[in-house]
Scaffold this active site. Structure first.
Site, PDB file in Angstrom:
ATOM      1  N   LYS A   1       0.816  -1.218   0.000  1.00  0.00           N
ATOM      2  CA  LYS A   1       0.000   0.000   0.000  1.00  0.00           C
ATOM      3  C   LYS A   1       0.849   1.267   0.000  1.00  0.00           C
ATOM      4  O   LYS A   1       0.492   2.256  -0.653  1.00  0.00           O
ATOM      5  CB  LYS A   1      -0.949   0.000   1.195  1.00  0.00           C
ATOM      6  CG  LYS A   1      -0.301   0.193   2.550  1.00  0.00           C
ATOM      7  CD  LYS A   1      -1.339   0.286   3.644  1.00  0.00           C
ATOM      8  CE  LYS A   1      -0.680   0.442   5.006  1.00  0.00           C
ATOM      9  NZ  LYS A   1       0.080   1.707   5.137  1.00  0.00           N
ATOM     10  N   THR A   2       1.967   1.267   0.715  1.00  0.00           N
ATOM     11  CA  THR A   2       2.814   2.461   0.748  1.00  0.00           C
ATOM     12  C   THR A   2       3.375   2.747  -0.636  1.00  0.00           C
ATOM     13  O   THR A   2       3.416   3.900  -1.087  1.00  0.00           O
ATOM     14  CB  THR A   2       3.958   2.287   1.757  1.00  0.00           C
ATOM     15  OG1 THR A   2       3.408   2.017   3.051  1.00  0.00           O
ATOM     16  CG2 THR A   2       4.815   3.539   1.834  1.00  0.00           C
TER      17      THR A   2
ATOM     18  N   ASP B   1      -3.427   7.849   4.452  1.00  0.00           N
ATOM     19  CA  ASP B   1      -3.032   6.471   4.743  1.00  0.00           C
ATOM     20  C   ASP B   1      -3.706   5.997   6.034  1.00  0.00           C
ATOM     21  O   ASP B   1      -4.064   6.807   6.894  1.00  0.00           O
ATOM     22  CB  ASP B   1      -1.509   6.401   4.885  1.00  0.00           C
ATOM     23  CG  ASP B   1      -0.972   4.978   4.840  1.00  0.00           C
ATOM     24  OD1 ASP B   1      -1.739   4.059   4.490  1.00  0.00           O
ATOM     25  OD2 ASP B   1       0.221   4.792   5.137  1.00  0.00           O
ATOM     26  N   GLU B   2      -3.868   4.683   6.185  1.00  0.00           N
ATOM     27  CA  GLU B   2      -4.447   4.069   7.391  1.00  0.00           C
ATOM     28  C   GLU B   2      -5.774   4.732   7.762  1.00  0.00           C
ATOM     29  O   GLU B   2      -6.021   5.079   8.918  1.00  0.00           O
ATOM     30  CB  GLU B   2      -3.462   4.164   8.574  1.00  0.00           C
ATOM     31  CG  GLU B   2      -2.095   3.549   8.323  1.00  0.00           C
ATOM     32  CD  GLU B   2      -2.119   2.027   8.305  1.00  0.00           C
ATOM     33  OE1 GLU B   2      -3.212   1.443   8.364  1.00  0.00           O
ATOM     34  OE2 GLU B   2      -1.035   1.424   8.226  1.00  0.00           O
TER      35      GLU B   2
ATOM     36  N   ARG C   1       2.270 -10.340  10.323  1.00  0.00           N
ATOM     37  CA  ARG C   1       3.596  -9.729  10.435  1.00  0.00           C
ATOM     38  C   ARG C   1       4.671 -10.728  10.010  1.00  0.00           C
ATOM     39  O   ARG C   1       5.794 -10.344   9.696  1.00  0.00           O
ATOM     40  CB  ARG C   1       3.915  -9.298  11.882  1.00  0.00           C
ATOM     41  CG  ARG C   1       2.998  -8.280  12.533  1.00  0.00           C
ATOM     42  CD  ARG C   1       2.719  -7.086  11.706  1.00  0.00           C
ATOM     43  NE  ARG C   1       1.497  -7.260  10.922  1.00  0.00           N
ATOM     44  CZ  ARG C   1       1.158  -6.500   9.893  1.00  0.00           C
ATOM     45  NH1 ARG C   1       1.936  -5.535   9.487  1.00  0.00           N
ATOM     46  NH2 ARG C   1       0.026  -6.722   9.228  1.00  0.00           N
TER      47      ARG C   1
ATOM     48  N   GLN D   1      -7.715  -4.515   9.692  1.00  0.00           N
ATOM     49  CA  GLN D   1      -6.600  -4.108  10.550  1.00  0.00           C
ATOM     50  C   GLN D   1      -6.981  -2.939  11.465  1.00  0.00           C
ATOM     51  O   GLN D   1      -6.105  -2.221  11.950  1.00  0.00           O
ATOM     52  CB  GLN D   1      -5.379  -3.743   9.701  1.00  0.00           C
ATOM     53  CG  GLN D   1      -4.820  -4.921   8.916  1.00  0.00           C
ATOM     54  CD  GLN D   1      -3.478  -4.620   8.287  1.00  0.00           C
ATOM     55  OE1 GLN D   1      -2.456  -4.486   8.965  1.00  0.00           O
ATOM     56  NE2 GLN D   1      -3.457  -4.513   6.972  1.00  0.00           N
TER      57      GLN D   1
END
Length: 721
Positions: free
Chosen positions: A33-34, A218-219, A607, A249
């Site tokens: 995503k980044t 973002d987020e 993770r 998330q």
């Protein structure tokens, strides 16, 4: 095809090159995503001819913002200083600096960090003669910040539910007046004040609506109510929003994040196009399959299926420990095994639900001589000695800063005791002035003993000289001047041992940080940079608001599951997978809370890149009590064929391959070892759960049918069964 789309998969290309309009990118864990967000910014500039001046990008950490800026600069091969990239708090701070007068602030307003906010709240409560036992100041702090995050001032909180809340509102009101008098704002105030600035000054809002045509966030699932309002105010038919988020998330509802953010965005913003990123570039397919099945137990999701072109990898391993000590020792051995395979400490993370779990893990790693670091420990700018010199600097810039005044008025000791400070507080309250002005009144009226008056005169004169000197000298020299003028090095050198040496080294490092600081990213609306000292103080406050661990390549990372969000490691351990611990006991009666716990587990599992180990203990001593718990329901929700259980199905649970993982002889103490069956004359047969070696005072914990008992090994007369 533009080079910006090279090496992107089709959904990523679609997201990057999407036509102008409102866009929602549902980005699964590890889906890049980044990278997509950075390429989207570059695409807007290169292909849509957007001016960097017209782009606003919001992230959740300063580290992420700096990384995003660097990657955009690299893609476009140039520096784009005109583009606003930062956190909500950082951008709000920049906005308020540019419009401080319209926002009703002083030109040199300072930012209170959490500790200074607590100190100010306690002073306000003392002025109101409120008992801290009845009204704990940390609860008051939470109440104030929570109301600000909801966009509520004291007069906006109607019909308090109970008398205690009515008192909290009263404290909130007095606290606001104290902040105004001192010329300070807290973190929550940054967002609320900037929202009010736009609401009360439509011309300023219209300016930013016209300027920021392209807004990227973002987020998005993690934003709270005031942050959503801040963004919503910028929305017009001429603005284009790109939000990136993942409803699976969402793990920060306790911090105000709203599970409905993504759905609200689709409802309230015009013509939203949705693109889902499901290809994962991080984990093995086994880990992804397990995570997919787990999260499907949650309802009302957008829904996505993570997948990878990579290999299945090894099964997820599950270890059933006797107790938390056995669990910690097994984890330490696993870390040793991974390290022997060529992994480094930075490749390994041990994740837990509660910070209280870390103690036995730390002990086990110490015994195994494995370096470790608690991720999210005390940050540099949060250390006491650094906060002391920062308080001096803040007071030099802004003499109305009461929080800084109180912190350093008698540090180092200069003969100004608590009684003197109390008199100054009373003067400030009576005359409705700040503590600095109260000090000037006290000196002028000679209402204090001569010794205290002389000490205050010396302090004030020194501060006034610095107040005039500091703006005109380099930042490094300003910091060194304050440290030297007030004898801080000499003061901390008097502290014995390593602690004193560390404090002195930290002050020296602080001077270096000031010398290396670049203030050009802190500018007002006209592009003019803030004075270096103001920019540096803002930088330290904003950095202290984050809890990121310092880099340490050779150390295994220990952290809470919440702290692990956004990170990845080849080897991951999720420990404490027990009912009542994970999922947490507080979630058992709330379906929504239980779903958030499941999302937290999903985040922890994703993770892991190659190796994932899940552990639980049949008995755990936590918060001073021993608990017998069932394995976590999350273990039951993962398909059995994706896991390998490391235990024997026998009367006493024991890990398989005992010779590889558990050397019974080396672990034996006074003839006893974990898992051993013993007999007591009164309690009968039991299993040893824990051993505390201490010579003749060695204690053993044994689980009998009547419950768990701690016994002195030398006196209990236990016989081996």
């Amino acid at each position: 095809m533009s080079t910006l789309l090279h090496d992107l998969n089709p959904p990523q290309q679609e997201a990057v090159s999407s036509p102008l309009g409102n866009l929602m990118i549902l980005a699964g864990a590890g889906s890049g995503k980044t990278r997509v967000l950075v390429h989207r910014i570059a695409w807007l500039i290169q292909q849509e001819y957007a001016s960097p001046f017209s782009i606003l990008a919001v992230t959740f950490t300063n580290k992420a913002a700096n990384e995003m800026r660097a990657r955009v600069d690299s893609l476009l091969r140039g520096s784009l200083n005109a583009m606003w990239i930062g956190t909500f708090h950082g951008l709000a701070h920049r906005l308020l600096r540019a419009h401080w007068k319209s926002a009703g602030l002083s030109e040199n307003f300072q930012i209170l960090d959490s500790t200074d906010q607590q100190r100010l709240i306690r002073r306000v409560m003392k002025d109101l003669q409120m008992d801290e036992e009845r009204f704990p100041y940390k609860q008051v702090q939470w109440f104030i910040n929570h109301k600000k995050e909801e966009g509520l001032r004291p007069h906006d909180v109607f019909l308090p539910q109970h008398a205690q809340e009515a008192m909290y509102i009263r404290i909130y009101d007095a606290y606001e007046k104290a902040c105004a008098l001192s010329g300070v704002v807290d973190f929550s105030e940054l967002l609320l004040r900037s929202v009010e600035l736009w609401q009360q000054h439509p011309d300023i809002l219209q300016h930013y609506r016209q300027r920021f045509r392209h807004i990227l966030v973002d987020e998005f699932q993690d934003i709270n109510a005031i942050q959503y309002t801040w963004l919503r105010l910028l929305m017009t038919d001429q603005n284009f929003f790109t939000v990136v988020g993942d409803d699976d998330q969402l793990i920060y509802s306790w911090r105000g994040a709203c599970a409905d953010n993504l759905k609200k965005f689709k409802r309230e913003f015009h013509g939203v196009r949705t693109i889902t990123l499901e290809q994962n570039y991080r984990s093995t397919s086994t880990i992804l399959q397990a995570a997919n099945v787990l999260i499907e137990c949650n309802r009302d999701r957008f829904g996505k299926q993570l997948w990878t072109e990579g290999s299945p990898g090894e099964p997820i391993r599950v270890y059933a420990a006797y107790n938390e000590i056995d669990e910690a020792r097994f984890i330490a051995r696993e870390c040793e095994a991974w390290l022997s395979q060529g992994y480094t400490g930075e490749d390994i993370a041990i994740l837990y639900r509660s910070n209280a779990q870390s103690r036995v893990l730390e002990e086990a790693l110490l015994q195994a001589n494995i370096p470790y670091r608690i991720y999210g420990g005390v940050r540099f700018f949060e250390r006491a000695e650094i906060k002391d010199v920062l308080a001096y600097l803040r007071l030099c810039v802004n003499t109305t800063d009461d929080a800084s005044f109180e912190r350093i008025i008698n540090l180092p000791p200069r003969g100004i005791g608590n009684k003197t400070v109390e008199i100054l507080r009373d003067l400030a309250k009576t005359h409705h002035v700040c503590l600095w002005q109260a000090t000037l009144l006290a000196i002028e009226s000679r209402c204090l003993p001569s010794r205290a008056t002389l000490a205050l005169e010396h302090f004030v004169n020194t501060m006034l000289r610095l107040h005039h000197q500091i703006p005109d000298i380099p930042l490094f020299d300003a910091v060194r001047l304050v440290i030297d003028r007030f004898g801080l090095i000499e003061y901390y050198e008097k502290e014995r041992g390593e602690a004193g040496r560390a404090r002195v080294e930290n002050l020296q490092e602080f001077s270096s940080a000031a010398g290396e600081f670049e203030s050009d990213i802190f500018s007002d609306e006209d592009g003019e940079s803030l004075a270096p000292i103001n920019a540096f103080l803002a930088h330290t406050s904003l950095e202290a608001g984050e809890h990121q661990a310092e880099d340490s390549r050779h150390s295994v990372k220990l952290m809470t599951l919440h702290a692990a969000k956004g990170l990845e490691f080849p080897c991951v351990v999720l420990c404490g997978m027990e009912e009542g611990l994970f999922p947490h006991q507080m979630s058992k009666d709330s379906p929504k809370a239980l779903e958030e716990e499941r999302r937290l587990c999903y985040v922890g599992m994703t993770r892991a890149m190659r190796h994932l180990l899940l552990t639980y203990a049949e008995s755990r001593r936590l918060y001073g009590q021993t608990h017998l718990a069932a394995p976590s329901r999350f273990l039951r929700e993962i398909p059995h064929d994706l896991m390998q259980e490391i235990r024997l199905q026998s009367k006493i649970s024991r890990p398989v391959s005992m010779s590889a993982y558990y050397d019974q002889e080396s672990e034996m103490t006074m003839g006893f070892y974990l898992g051993q069956q013993v007999k007591h004359a009164t309690f009968g047969v039991g299993t040893i759960l824990n051993i505390e070696p201490n010579g003749e005072k060695t204690r053993v914990q044994v689980r009998f049918s009547a419950g768990s008992k701690w016994l002195m090994a030398s006196l209990a007369k236990l016989s081996v069964v």
